[in-house]
Scaffold this motif. Structure first.
Motif, PDB file in Angstrom:
ATOM      1  N   PRO A  88       0.838  -1.209   0.000  1.00 39.53           N
ATOM      2  CA  PRO A  88       0.000   0.000   0.000  1.00 39.53           C
ATOM      3  C   PRO A  88       0.869   1.254   0.000  1.00 39.53           C
ATOM      4  N   THR A  89       0.380   2.286  -0.647  1.00 46.18           N
ATOM      5  CA  THR A  89       1.123   3.541  -0.723  1.00 46.18           C
ATOM      6  C   THR A  89       1.472   4.053   0.670  1.00 46.18           C
ATOM      7  N   ARG A  90       0.578   3.868   1.619  1.00 45.96           N
ATOM      8  CA  ARG A  90       0.811   4.386   2.979  1.00 45.96           C
ATOM      9  C   ARG A  90       2.116   3.872   3.581  1.00 45.96           C
ATOM     10  N   GLN A  91       2.589   2.712   3.131  1.00 46.98           N
ATOM     11  CA  GLN A  91       3.849   2.160   3.649  1.00 46.98           C
ATOM     12  C   GLN A  91       5.024   3.079   3.324  1.00 46.98           C
ATOM     13  N   ARG A 141       4.765   6.479   2.832  1.00 42.45           N
ATOM     14  CA  ARG A 141       4.555   7.883   3.234  1.00 42.45           C
ATOM     15  C   ARG A 141       5.631   8.312   4.224  1.00 42.45           C
ATOM     16  N   SER A 172      11.472   7.278   1.323  1.00 41.73           N
ATOM     17  CA  SER A 172      10.161   6.801   0.897  1.00 41.73           C
ATOM     18  C   SER A 172      10.284   5.546   0.029  1.00 41.73           C
ATOM     19  N   HIS A 224       9.178   1.560   0.756  1.00 38.23           N
ATOM     20  CA  HIS A 224       8.318   0.779  -0.140  1.00 38.23           C
ATOM     21  C   HIS A 224       8.918  -0.587  -0.463  1.00 38.23           C
ATOM     22  N   LYS A 249       6.738  16.197   2.283  1.00 36.79           N
ATOM     23  CA  LYS A 249       5.894  15.003   2.316  1.00 36.79           C
ATOM     24  C   LYS A 249       6.197  14.213   1.066  1.00 36.79           C
ATOM     25  N   PHE A 308       5.680  10.159  -1.082  1.00 35.73           N
ATOM     26  CA  PHE A 308       5.181   8.787  -1.170  1.00 35.73           C
ATOM     27  C   PHE A 308       5.463   8.238  -2.553  1.00 35.73           C
ATOM     28  N   GLU A 338      -4.582   3.719  -2.283  1.00 39.01           N
ATOM     29  CA  GLU A 338      -5.826   3.584  -1.528  1.00 39.01           C
ATOM     30  C   GLU A 338      -6.662   4.862  -1.518  1.00 39.01           C
ATOM     31  N   THR A 339      -6.047   6.019  -1.277  1.00 40.95           N
ATOM     32  CA  THR A 339      -6.807   7.268  -1.201  1.00 40.95           C
ATOM     33  C   THR A 339      -7.039   7.819  -2.610  1.00 40.95           C
ATOM     34  N   GLU A 359      -3.810   9.276  -3.949  1.00 44.07           N
ATOM     35  CA  GLU A 359      -2.892   8.219  -4.371  1.00 44.07           C
ATOM     36  C   GLU A 359      -3.331   7.610  -5.699  1.00 44.07           C
TER      37      GLU A 359
END
Length: 162
Positions: free
Chosen positions: A13-16, A18, A52, A56, A84, A86, A139-140, A143
């Motif tokens: 997941p992308t959140r990993q 961030r 980042s 990943h 920030k 990702f 997911e978002t 993203e």
């Protein structure tokens, strides 16, 4: 899991990926206009993109390229620089990382976008050779939008190299 023909079975997941970084801008970081050196901002961007990408793929990475880097507003002495990042998408051994840079006036709380960049990072093995990376599962809404747009940027980069 698949979505529109894309297999996300072995995707992270992308959140990993961030990553956030904040630092205070001091006089030695700035030029004669009391604004941060552009090269210093670029170094921050490269560093956060590296972190980042490594989050990943969990492998060492190197920077392959950076798309055009536009400075949109200055960051002054006494401001905070907020970054920030990702991973937007991954290919066989490469990953595109999105980095957003903002200035923050710590006395008023005002924030302003100062730069955005897309970097391509390559995962390497212990011999320094490119090595496969997992795919990205967005997911978002942000993203997913970056994931879709990343495909066009990837093609553009490939065409530029020809």
């Amino acid at each position: 899991m698949t979505e529109k023909g894309i297999d996300f079975t072995n995707a992270n997941p992308t959140r990993q990926s961030r990553t956030f970084l904040t630092d205070l801008v001091f006089p030695p970081d700035t030029n004669h206009h009391n604004t941060i050196f552009g090269g210093k901002v670029m170094a921050y961007v490269d560093k956060i993109a590296c972190i980042s990408a490594m989050r990943h793929c969990r492998k060492p990475v190197v920077t392959a390229s950076s798309d055009s880097f536009d400075f949109l507003a200055p960051i002054k002495t006494g401001d905070a620089i907020n970054l920030k990042a990702f991973v937007t998408c991954a290919h066989r051994t490469s990953m595109e990382v999105f980095v957003k840079v903002e200035r923050e006036n710590l006395l008023t709380g005002e924030k302003q976008l100062t730069a955005r960049a897309f970097l391509t990072m390559i995962a390497i093995d212990e011999d320094g050779k490119p090595t496969p990376v997992p795919q990205v599962f967005p997911e978002t809404e942000e993203e997913k939008l970056q994931f879709v747009q990343a495909q066009a940027r990837y093609i553009e980069r490939k065409n530029k190299r020809k």
